[in-house]
Design a protein around this motif. Structure first.
Motif, PDB file in Angstrom:
ATOM      1  N   ASP A 176       9.252   6.848   3.931  1.00 50.21           N
ATOM      2  CA  ASP A 176       7.929   7.494   4.017  1.00 50.21           C
ATOM      3  C   ASP A 176       7.514   7.780   5.462  1.00 50.21           C
ATOM      4  O   ASP A 176       6.661   8.608   5.724  1.00 50.21           O
ATOM      5  CB  ASP A 176       6.889   6.594   3.341  1.00 50.21           C
ATOM      6  N   GLN A 177       8.157   7.087   6.408  1.00 45.16           N
ATOM      7  CA  GLN A 177       7.770   7.276   7.808  1.00 45.16           C
ATOM      8  C   GLN A 177       8.566   8.370   8.501  1.00 45.16           C
ATOM      9  O   GLN A 177       8.389   8.619   9.682  1.00 45.16           O
ATOM     10  CB  GLN A 177       7.962   5.968   8.585  1.00 45.16           C
TER      11      GLN A 177
ATOM     12  N   LEU B 229       5.099 -13.380   3.471  1.00 47.64           N
ATOM     13  CA  LEU B 229       4.412 -12.712   4.574  1.00 47.64           C
ATOM     14  C   LEU B 229       5.249 -11.542   5.089  1.00 47.64           C
ATOM     15  O   LEU B 229       6.396 -11.703   5.495  1.00 47.64           O
ATOM     16  CB  LEU B 229       4.180 -13.707   5.721  1.00 47.64           C
ATOM     17  N   ALA B 230       4.670 -10.341   5.049  1.00 44.48           N
ATOM     18  CA  ALA B 230       5.333  -9.160   5.608  1.00 44.48           C
ATOM     19  C   ALA B 230       4.394  -8.586   6.653  1.00 44.48           C
ATOM     20  O   ALA B 230       3.256  -8.251   6.361  1.00 44.48           O
ATOM     21  CB  ALA B 230       5.607  -8.135   4.515  1.00 44.48           C
TER      22      ALA B 230
ATOM     23  N   PHE C   9      10.455 -11.330  13.542  1.00 46.81           N
ATOM     24  CA  PHE C   9      10.703 -12.651  12.968  1.00 46.81           C
ATOM     25  C   PHE C   9       9.496 -13.214  12.209  1.00 46.81           C
ATOM     26  O   PHE C   9       9.102 -14.352  12.411  1.00 46.81           O
ATOM     27  CB  PHE C   9      11.147 -13.640  14.047  1.00 46.81           C
TER      28      PHE C   9
ATOM     29  N   TYR D 195      18.005  -6.182  10.127  1.00 45.01           N
ATOM     30  CA  TYR D 195      17.402  -6.392  11.437  1.00 45.01           C
ATOM     31  C   TYR D 195      15.962  -6.853  11.254  1.00 45.01           C
ATOM     32  O   TYR D 195      15.324  -6.546  10.243  1.00 45.01           O
ATOM     33  CB  TYR D 195      17.419  -5.082  12.213  1.00 45.01           C
ATOM     34  N   THR D 196      15.453  -7.609  12.204  1.00 44.49           N
ATOM     35  CA  THR D 196      14.081  -8.075  12.082  1.00 44.49           C
ATOM     36  C   THR D 196      13.125  -6.882  12.022  1.00 44.49           C
ATOM     37  O   THR D 196      13.334  -5.874  12.703  1.00 44.49           O
ATOM     38  CB  THR D 196      13.715  -9.047  13.228  1.00 44.49           C
ATOM     39  N   ASN D 197      12.120  -6.988  11.167  1.00 44.48           N
ATOM     40  CA  ASN D 197      11.095  -5.953  10.980  1.00 44.48           C
ATOM     41  C   ASN D 197      11.583  -4.739  10.177  1.00 44.48           C
ATOM     42  O   ASN D 197      10.909  -3.710  10.154  1.00 44.48           O
ATOM     43  CB  ASN D 197      10.527  -5.488  12.333  1.00 44.48           C
TER      44      ASN D 197
ATOM     45  N   THR E 142       9.614 -13.748   9.100  1.00 49.11           N
ATOM     46  CA  THR E 142      10.235 -14.673   8.158  1.00 49.11           C
ATOM     47  C   THR E 142      11.260 -15.544   8.857  1.00 49.11           C
ATOM     48  O   THR E 142      12.090 -15.039   9.601  1.00 49.11           O
ATOM     49  CB  THR E 142      10.989 -13.901   7.051  1.00 49.11           C
TER      50      THR E 142
ATOM     51  N   LYS F  97      11.788   2.626   4.670  1.00 46.84           N
ATOM     52  CA  LYS F  97      10.726   3.320   5.425  1.00 46.84           C
ATOM     53  C   LYS F  97      10.942   4.830   5.423  1.00 46.84           C
ATOM     54  O   LYS F  97      10.646   5.506   6.410  1.00 46.84           O
ATOM     55  CB  LYS F  97      10.609   2.774   6.856  1.00 46.84           C
TER      56      LYS F  97
ATOM     57  N   LYS G  71      12.458  -6.366   4.986  1.00 49.92           N
ATOM     58  CA  LYS G  71      13.142  -7.211   4.006  1.00 49.92           C
ATOM     59  C   LYS G  71      12.144  -7.922   3.093  1.00 49.92           C
ATOM     60  O   LYS G  71      12.292  -7.926   1.871  1.00 49.92           O
ATOM     61  CB  LYS G  71      14.019  -8.261   4.721  1.00 49.92           C
ATOM     62  N   SER G  72      11.120  -8.531   3.708  1.00 47.03           N
ATOM     63  CA  SER G  72      10.146  -9.275   2.899  1.00 47.03           C
ATOM     64  C   SER G  72       9.335  -8.319   2.037  1.00 47.03           C
ATOM     65  O   SER G  72       9.022  -8.627   0.881  1.00 47.03           O
ATOM     66  CB  SER G  72       9.213 -10.083   3.815  1.00 47.03           C
TER      67      SER G  72
ATOM     68  N   SER H  17      11.409   3.534  -0.009  1.00 46.99           N
ATOM     69  CA  SER H  17      10.284   3.051   0.770  1.00 46.99           C
ATOM     70  C   SER H  17       9.756   1.822   0.046  1.00 46.99           C
ATOM     71  O   SER H  17       9.236   1.930  -1.065  1.00 46.99           O
ATOM     72  CB  SER H  17       9.184   4.108   0.872  1.00 46.99           C
ATOM     73  N   ALA H  18       9.946   0.674   0.660  1.00 48.03           N
ATOM     74  CA  ALA H  18       9.461  -0.557   0.023  1.00 48.03           C
ATOM     75  C   ALA H  18       7.944  -0.535  -0.058  1.00 48.03           C
ATOM     76  O   ALA H  18       7.348  -1.161  -0.934  1.00 48.03           O
ATOM     77  CB  ALA H  18       9.936  -1.781   0.817  1.00 48.03           C
ATOM     78  N   ALA H  19       7.324   0.242   0.853  1.00 47.43           N
ATOM     79  CA  ALA H  19       5.864   0.296   0.891  1.00 47.43           C
ATOM     80  C   ALA H  19       5.309   1.142  -0.254  1.00 47.43           C
ATOM     81  O   ALA H  19       4.341   0.749  -0.900  1.00 47.43           O
ATOM     82  CB  ALA H  19       5.385   0.839   2.235  1.00 47.43           C
TER      83      ALA H  19
HETATM   84  N1  LIG Z   1       5.767   2.737   6.384  1.00 48.93           N
HETATM   85  C1  LIG Z   1       6.467   1.717   5.883  1.00 48.93           C
HETATM   86  N2  LIG Z   1       6.316   0.486   6.385  1.00 48.93           N
HETATM   87  C2  LIG Z   1       7.054  -0.509   5.856  1.00 48.93           C
HETATM   88  C3  LIG Z   1       7.958  -0.304   4.796  1.00 48.93           C
HETATM   89  N3  LIG Z   1       8.536  -1.476   4.506  1.00 48.93           N
HETATM   90  C4  LIG Z   1       8.019  -2.391   5.350  1.00 48.93           C
HETATM   91  N4  LIG Z   1       7.107  -1.813   6.170  1.00 48.93           N
HETATM   92  C5  LIG Z   1       6.326  -2.472   7.223  1.00 48.93           C
HETATM   93  O1  LIG Z   1       7.195  -2.934   8.215  1.00 48.93           O
HETATM   94  C6  LIG Z   1       6.699  -4.162   8.759  1.00 48.93           C
HETATM   95  C7  LIG Z   1       7.761  -5.248   8.654  1.00 48.93           C
HETATM   96  O2  LIG Z   1       7.978  -5.562   7.289  1.00 48.93           O
HETATM   97  P1  LIG Z   1       8.549  -6.973   6.830  1.00 48.93           P
HETATM   98  O3  LIG Z   1       8.754  -6.861   5.361  1.00 48.93           O
HETATM   99  O4  LIG Z   1       7.734  -8.083   7.363  1.00 48.93           O
HETATM  100  O5  LIG Z   1       9.949  -6.924   7.584  1.00 48.93           O
HETATM  101  P2  LIG Z   1      11.063  -8.068   7.616  1.00 48.93           P
HETATM  102  O6  LIG Z   1      12.374  -7.343   7.609  1.00 48.93           O
HETATM  103  O7  LIG Z   1      10.837  -9.060   6.552  1.00 48.93           O
HETATM  104  O8  LIG Z   1      10.822  -8.658   9.063  1.00 48.93           O
HETATM  105  P3  LIG Z   1      11.074 -10.153   9.643  1.00 48.93           P
HETATM  106  O9  LIG Z   1      10.832 -11.153   8.577  1.00 48.93           O
HETATM  107  O10 LIG Z   1      10.089 -10.214  10.739  1.00 48.93           O
HETATM  108  O11 LIG Z   1      12.488 -10.149  10.135  1.00 48.93           O
HETATM  109  C8  LIG Z   1       5.433  -4.491   7.992  1.00 48.93           C
HETATM  110  O12 LIG Z   1       4.327  -4.051   8.753  1.00 48.93           O
HETATM  111  C9  LIG Z   1       5.583  -3.693   6.723  1.00 48.93           C
HETATM  112  O13 LIG Z   1       4.334  -3.335   6.170  1.00 48.93           O
HETATM  113  C10 LIG Z   1       8.089   1.029   4.280  1.00 48.93           C
HETATM  114  O14 LIG Z   1       8.840   1.340   3.357  1.00 48.93           O
HETATM  115  N5  LIG Z   1       7.322   2.004   4.869  1.00 48.93           N
END
Ligand SMILES: Nc1nc2c(ncn2[C@@H]2O[C@H](COP(=O)(O)OP(=O)(O)OP(=O)(O)O)[C@@H](O)[C@H]2O)c(=O)[nH]1
Ligand SMILES: [Mg+2]
Length: 440
Positions: A328-329, A231-232, A237, A213-215, A239, A326, A218-219, A357-359
Motif C-alpha cells: 500500500d505504500q 506490539l507493532a 526491534f 528485517y526489523t520493522n 519485538t 507494505k 512481521k508482528s 499489505s498486512a495493514a
Molecule cells: N503502510 C503499511 N505499514 C505497515 C504495514 N505492515 C506494517 N506496517 C507498519 O510498519 C511498522 C512496523 O511494523 P511491525 O509489525 O512492528 O514490524 P516488525 O517486523 O514486527 O518489527 P520489529 O518487531 O521491530 O522487528 C508499524 O508502524 C506498522 O504499522 C503495511 O502493510 N503497510
C-alpha cells in the motif's frame, strides 16, 4: 543493566554519528548504514544532531578514524553540545578510551547501541537473561583489555599491584560469576521450552515462522493472520520475544505461527549466539515466511542481511515464502521510478513471492492459500517399499520420518510414514503410493 543511553527529563540525549568508508564498502552502503544507525539511536531515545564520515584504507589502531578527523568532529560536537558519539562499527576498548579523551564525552559503538535497545525491550525472563549475557560477554573482553592497558601503565610508573589491580580482578571475577549464573539459569529456561516444543510437536501441527528485517511488518502480519495483539510499532526491534499463535487455514488445516525478533545488518555475532534459543523456533520451523518491507529503499540489502543470519543459525535451506509487505505504500509507482523499480527487480528474482499489505489486508488470502500449498505435503503420508539390503535408506527413513507402521516380512520392508516434504525426493524410488492423512 543500566541503559547506556539515558533519557533525561530536561532534553533527549544529543547524539553524533560516525561512519567509515572502507575501500571494500561502497559510499552508498556507508550512507545507508549510517541512516539506519540514526534510526537505532532515535529508537534508543537519542536526538541525532549530526554525522560525519571518513574514507579509510584501514581502521586507525588508536582512534578508528584518523586522529585529525576525530579532532575535527570533536570540535563540532563541543559546539553542538553533544552528549554521545556513536560509531557505526565495533570499537576496541582501547579505541573507546582514546576517543573519550578526544571527544570528552561518551563513546558508543553499533554493537553496544543494539544491545542497549534489546535490554530496554526484553520482557520475558529468557529474553532478559539472553540480553544480559550478551552484554556481559561484550563487557568482559573490555575489562580484560582494559586491565592489560592499566598494568602496562602501572608498570611504567613503578606501581605494580595495588588497589587498581585487585579491583579489576574482582570486577572480572564478578562479571564471570554472573555470566556463569545466567548461563545456568538460561539452561533451565531452555529445557522448559524444549518440553513445550516437544508437546507441540506431538500435536503434529506444522510450524511456520515469520522472519525478516526489523520493522518489515512481521508482528503486523501475525496480528492480521491470527488476531493476536503483538506490539507493532514504527520502531526498530519492537519485538524481542517470540509469540506463537494458531492459524487456521481456509482448508481447515492448523498451523502454529511464530513471530520473532527482527534481523539487522551487522547484527553482533554475540547477539545471534545469545538468541539461538529464541531463534530455535525458526530452526525448527517447517516453513518460513520471509517478510520484506518492499517500500524500503534498501529492501534488497535487507533481504541479503536476513538470509545471512538465517544461514548462520542453520536455517538457510528451509522452504520459504517470500512475502512482499507494505504494498500500500508503493503508491502504484511500478513504472521504474520510486521503489517500483526495486519491486520489479525483486519480483524477477523471487517469482513466487506473494505481495501483500498486512495493514490493509490486501493479498492476505493469496498468502493463506500459498501457506496451505506449501504445507499440504506435510499432511500426506507415504507408503514405502524398501528392499531389506537397503539398510541405509531404512535408517534414514527412521531419522527424518515419523513411522506409523512397519513390516519386515516378505521380500521387502514396508513402511507407512509421515515424511517432511523436503525429504520426499530422496525416498521417491521407494514410494508405493501417496495417501492423504486424516486432517487435523
Ligand atoms: N503502510 C503499511 N505499514 C505497515 C504495514 N505492515 C506494517 N506496517 C507498519 O510498519 C511498522 C512496523 O511494523 P511491525 O509489525 O512492528 O514490524 P516488525 O517486523 O514486527 O518489527 P520489529 O518487531 O521491530 O522487528 C508499524 O508502524 C506498522 O504499522 C503495511 O502493510 N503497510
Ligand atoms: Mg515485531
Amino acid at each position: 543493566m543500566k541503559a547506556l543511553i539515558e533519557t533525561r527529563n530536561t532534553r533527549p540525549e544529543r547524539v553524533f554519528l560516525v561512519g567509515a568508508e572502507f575501500k571494500s564498502r561502497h559510499g552508498a552502503d556507508t550512507h545507508d548504514s549510517l541512516a539506519e544507525l540514526g534510526e537505532l539511536a532515535a529508537t534508543a531515545g537519542g536526538e541525532v544532531v549530526g554525522d560525519g564520515r571518513q574514507k579509510l584504507d584501514a581502521p586507525a589502531p588508536a582512534t578508528f578514524i584518523g586522529k585529525g578527523k576525530a579532532e575535527e568532529f570533536a570540535d563540532f560536537c563541543k559546539r553542538q553540545d553533544v552528549d554521545t558519539v556513536i560509531f557505526d562499527d565495533e570499537l576496541s576498548p582501547a579505541q573507546i578510551r582514546t576517543l573519550e579523551k578526544i571527544f570528552n564525552c561518551k563513546i558508543l559503538d553499533r554493537t553496544s547501541l543494539i544491545l542497549d535497545i534489546f535490554a530496554q525491550r526484553a520482557r520475558t525472563r529468557e529474553g532478559k537473561l539472553q540480553i544480559e549475557l550478551a552484554q556481559l560477554q561484550h563487557l568482559l573482553p573490555r575489562l580484560t583489555r582494559f586491565w592489560g592497558h592499566l598494568s602496562r601503565q602501572a608498570g611504567g610508573i613503578g606501581m605494580r599491584g595495588g588497589e587498581g589491580e585487585s579491583q579489576l580482578e574482582a570486577d572480572r571475577r564478578k562479571v564471570q560469576e554472573r555470566i556463569d549464573k545466567i548461563s545456568r539459569d538460561l539452561e533451565l529456561v531452555r529445557r522448559h521450552r524444549a518440553t513445550q516444543r516437544a508437546g507441540r510437536q506431538r500435536s503434529h501441527w506444522p510450524l511456520a515462522s515469520i522472519v525478516g528485517y526489523t520493522n518489515a511488518g512481521k508482528s503486523t502480519l501475525l496480528n492480521a493472520l491470527t488476531g493476536a495483539d503483538v506490539l507493532a510499532k514504527d520502531i526498530l526491534f519492537a519485538t524481542l520475544d517470540p509469540t506463537t499463535r494458531r492459524l487456521r487455514l481456509p482448508t481447515n488445516q492448523n498451523v502454529l505461527l511464530t513471530d520473532t525478533v527482527g534481523f539487522i545488518r551487522k547484527l553482533p555475532h554475540g547477539l545471534v549466539e545469545a538468541f539461538k534459543a529464541t531463534l530455535e523456533e525458526v530452526v525448527q520451523a517447517d516453513l518460513l515466511l520471509h517478510v520484506v518491507d518492499i517500500s524500503h529503499p534498501q529492501a534488497e540489502e535487507q533481504i541479503q542481511a536476513v538470509n545471512a543470519v538465517l544461514a548462520e543459525i542453520g536455517a538457510g535451506e528451509k522452504p520459504t515464502i517470500m512475502v512482499f509487505n507494505k504494498m500500500d505504500q508503493l503508491n502504484g509507482s511500478t513504472d521504474g521510478t520510486g521503489n517500483g523499480g526495486v519491486l520489479n527487480r525483486l519480483q524477477e528474482k523471487h517469482p513466487q513471492a506473494v505481495a501483500i499489505s498486512a495493514a490493509t489486508g490486501e493479498g492476505i488470502e493469496t498468502l493463506l492459500a500459498e501457506i496451505g500449498t506449501q504445507l499440504r505435503p506435510k499432511r500426506e503420508f507415504l507408503e514405502l517399499r524398501v528392499p531389506h539390503e537397503q539398510a541405509a535408506v531404512i535408517a534414514r527413513l527412521h531419522a527424518v520420518g515419523q513411522i506409523i507402521s512397519r513390516s519386515y516380512r516378505g521380500p521387502a520392508a514396508r513402511f507407512k510414514a509421515r515424511i517432511p516434504p523436503h525429504h520426499h525426493d530422496e525416498f521417491a524410488p521407494y514410494i508405493v503410493r501417496d495417501r492423504q492423512a486424516s486432517s487435523h
